[in-house]
Design an enzyme around this catalytic site. Structure first.
Site, PDB file in Angstrom:
ATOM      1  N   ASP A  28       3.351  -6.322 -17.484  1.00 48.38           N
ATOM      2  CA  ASP A  28       4.468  -6.429 -18.411  1.00 48.38           C
ATOM      3  C   ASP A  28       4.039  -7.216 -19.642  1.00 48.38           C
ATOM      4  OD1 ASP A  28       6.703  -5.099 -17.045  1.00 48.38           O
ATOM      5  OD2 ASP A  28       6.457  -6.667 -15.534  1.00 48.38           O
ATOM      6  N   GLN A 248      -3.802   6.203  21.032  1.00 51.86           N
ATOM      7  CA  GLN A 248      -4.359   5.416  19.932  1.00 51.86           C
ATOM      8  C   GLN A 248      -5.424   4.479  20.479  1.00 51.86           C
ATOM      9  OE1 GLN A 248      -2.583   4.283  16.190  1.00 51.86           O
ATOM     10  NE2 GLN A 248      -3.565   6.271  16.358  1.00 51.86           N
ATOM     11  N   ASP A 363      -7.637   7.679  10.441  1.00 49.61           N
ATOM     12  CA  ASP A 363      -7.296   8.965   9.842  1.00 49.61           C
ATOM     13  C   ASP A 363      -7.044   8.767   8.339  1.00 49.61           C
ATOM     14  OD1 ASP A 363      -5.146   7.396  10.803  1.00 49.61           O
ATOM     15  OD2 ASP A 363      -3.776   9.077  10.780  1.00 49.61           O
ATOM     16  N   GLU A 553      -0.546  -1.631   2.194  1.00 47.88           N
ATOM     17  CA  GLU A 553      -1.233  -1.153   3.388  1.00 47.88           C
ATOM     18  C   GLU A 553      -2.739  -1.373   3.332  1.00 47.88           C
ATOM     19  OE1 GLU A 553      -1.463   3.173   5.707  1.00 47.88           O
ATOM     20  OE2 GLU A 553      -1.054   3.085   3.559  1.00 47.88           O
TER      21      GLU A 553
END
Length: 617
Positions: A28, A248, A363, A553
């Site tokens: 900004d 998993q 993945d 993430e």
């Protein structure tokens, strides 16, 4: 000082949020100085991107609590960054990521964007055949919510799972009765857009929960793991119907061991230990499935056709050559292949590898692309060695050497046999690391990856080799922001125009960092430990300070930025005003890292914002 929330929010955003994204960041172009006037006429000058974004967050937190006026706490506006990030994770983010599979959780699932592919407006809730409590509960909820309780068959086959792919739904998790009221046992989801419990994410989230003293929530995660094993036969990729044939990376034994270290509840441990041994035996040690003839293991997800969770077009590059041979469009070919009208064994093999890659948690990665089911991977076999080691030590130390007919001596023998086999087939003296082993070609892959260092975490690296292994790790994978998923060399070997896989260079991921940190601590490599923890926390702190508290993430660890360009984007960056959740295992890595980092280095992290930025005039 007390201020009017709407008035100050409007003025603050108008002046400082010049790009209109309802955040205040270094991108900004405002003056980065705001005059805050209280309702009583007090004046406060707040300067700096970090401090202004903190003001924005504090106003929004209190607005979300239903207040029209906010108390502006100067200590929170100018709070040290590590203290603030850690406090937000502990007091806000875990709560924002917690879900239950009762009425409140189902209501969130109904509006989940992943349900948009449903052919009907009714959400199927699939319930294990033997769970009458869950079936009766969801059946009764049909009167209040647009759901349909569906009882699963006793035997869940790939054919059955394929038959319900057109009616994808959610799988029930553990319910319990408390004061005559049915409640869902809570669990933590990876990020705000998720409403289901994911496999290995849950272990790392639990590590963070234990750091923050949220022991009951960590125990609840383990209880839901147990429910999945007992009712679905495995810990699921996630509790969605199309994941019924896919597990998993196995962390259950580590989870229950670490919870037990805190609670010392031997009764609870015994219940979970029995289930963990069952999972080990029935999921991983069945010959011809996930156990190969050489005694090592592989990821090998079952299923038929293309993974249904992938968006249309995801596999077009692979399908194109087959569609052209048939003389039809890709969409026509895809439909006919899924319907079974076209049989293509070569494509079937491709999707066995693809589903197995997704089962691995990585993945996607070029390390596993179109080969995963043929690999005894270093990470999986290290995890199973850890299971065997955990079983041996828990039984020996807390059950007098015998538990449910299992003897600790047996597990010590099994773990040693696995270690010997890994040493024989995976260890590479020349490269000073373990490599995935292709049991079909009988050769090592020589692919340099963070997963090659799981043996350190599992404690199976011989003390004669550990110095070489750690040296290789630091030379090949250390980047500005921590450990990269794969090495720079592996990236340079890719053909021009290759898709950027999200688990590969230049990206770094929380689980890799956390496992490597624990390994370095265990082997007493404190210098390397402090450096890697600092690099990772520096990157998270710097990005949170500059970008309105963002904790996403994954990160590009080469540039030490959350601006990642990969196939699936970056969950946790799309929010307005204030992040409500961060990202599960990122939150955990921050809390765990702060526990490991020397105080002098924590103090250095706290210099990542402008000093003396708050003062009265």
């Amino acid at each position: 000082m007390i201020v009017d929330i709407d008035d100050i929010l409007s003025k603050l955003l108008e002046q400082e949020d010049t790009d209109g994204d309802k955040k205040i960041t270094i991108e900004d172009n405002g003056p980065k100085q705001f005059e805050l006037l209280s309702n009583s006429g007090e004046k406060l000058i707040i300067k700096g991107t970090y401090q202004l974004s903190n003001l924005l967050q504090e106003l929004v937190i209190q607005k979300q609590q239903g207040k029209s006026e906010a108390f502006v706490n100067q200590e929170f506006i100018d709070e040290l960054p590590t203290k603030r990030i850690s406090r937000m994770i502990r007091d806000f983010y875990w709560k924002g990521l917690t879900r239950r599979m009762d009425k409140s959780g189902i209501e969130g699932l109904i509006s989940d964007s992943k349900n948009e592919s449903l052919t009907a407006e009714i959400l199927p809730v699939y319930v294990p055949n033997g769970d009458s409590l869950a079936f009766d509960y969801y059946n009764a909820l049909e009167k209040e919510l647009p759901i349909k309780a569906v009882k699963l068959p006793t035997e869940i086959t790939p054919e059955y799972v394929k038959s319900i792919n057109e009616q994808p739904g959610i799988l029930s998790l553990k319910l319990e009765v408390e004061n005559n009221e049915v409640k869902g046992v809570p669990f933590v989801v990876p990020g705000g857009r998720f409403n289901e419990m994911y496999g290995w994410d849950s272990y790392f989230e639990a590590v963070g929960l234990l750091c923050d003293g949220k022991v009951d929530l960590a125990k609840a995660m383990a209880d839901n793991f147990q429910y999945q094993i007992e009712n679905y036969g495995k810990i699921l990729n996630a509790n969605r119907s199309y994941y019924l044939t896919r597990t998993q990376p196995p962390f259950y034994s580590s989870l229950i061991s670490e919870i037990f270290e805190v609670t010392k509840d031997k009764g609870w441990l015994a219940i979970h230990l029995k289930t963990a041994i069952k999972e080990y035996e029935t999921v991983w040690m069945v010959e011809g499935k996930r156990l190969t003839s050489n005694g090592l293991n592989r990821y090998r997800a079952e299923g038929i056709g293309m993974p249904p969770e992938c968006e249309e077009g995801h596999f077009d590059e692979e399908l194109k050559k087959y569609a052209e041979k048939e003389g039809i469009s890709i969409r026509e070919f895809a439909k006919m292949y899924q319907d079974g009208a076209i049989i293509n064994e070569e494509l079937d093999r491709y999707f066995v590898h693809d589903r197995s890659l997704r089962e691995s948690g990585h993945d996607t990665s070029w390390r596993l692309d179109d080969v995963c089911a043929d690999l005894n991977t270093v990470d999986l076999n290290s995890l199973l060695y850890k299971y065997e080691s955990d079983f041996a030590h828990l039984i020996e130390n807390y059950f007098d050497g015998e538990f449910e007919g299992w003897h600790s001596t047996y597990w010590f023998q099994i773990m040693e046999e696995r270690a010997e086999c890994m040493q024989k087939l995976m260890w590479n003296e020349e490269h000073a690391q373990y490599f995935d082993y292709n049991f079909r070609t009988k050769s090592q892959t020589h692919f340099e990856s963070a997963s090659n260092y799981f043996p350190l975490w599992a404690g199976l690296v011989d003390t004669r080799d550990v110095y070489k292994v750690v040296d290789t790790l630091m030379r090949q994978l250390k980047e500005k922001g921590g450990i990269a998923g794969t090495s720079r060399k592996m990236n340079s070997n890719l053909p021009d125009g290759a898709i950027q896989r999200q688990w590969d260079y230049p990206n770094g991921w929380a689980p890799h960092q956390m496992l490597i940190w624990k390994a370095l601590k265990m082997y007493d490599f404190n210098t390397e430990l402090q450096e890697l923890v600092y690099r990772w926390l520096y990157m998270i702190t710097r990005n949170a300070v500059d970008y309105n508290g963002t904790i996403p993430e994954k990160y590009d660890v080469v540039e030490a930025t959350h601006k990642v360009f990969a196939e699936y984007g970056n969950v946790g960056t799309d929010f307005e005003y204030i992040t409500q959740e961060g990202f599960g295992w990122m939150n955990a890595s921050y809390q765990y890292g702060l526990k490991l980092l020397d105080e002098t280095l924590v103090n250095e992290l706290n210099q990542l914002t402008e000093p003396d930025s708050l003062f009265k005039s």
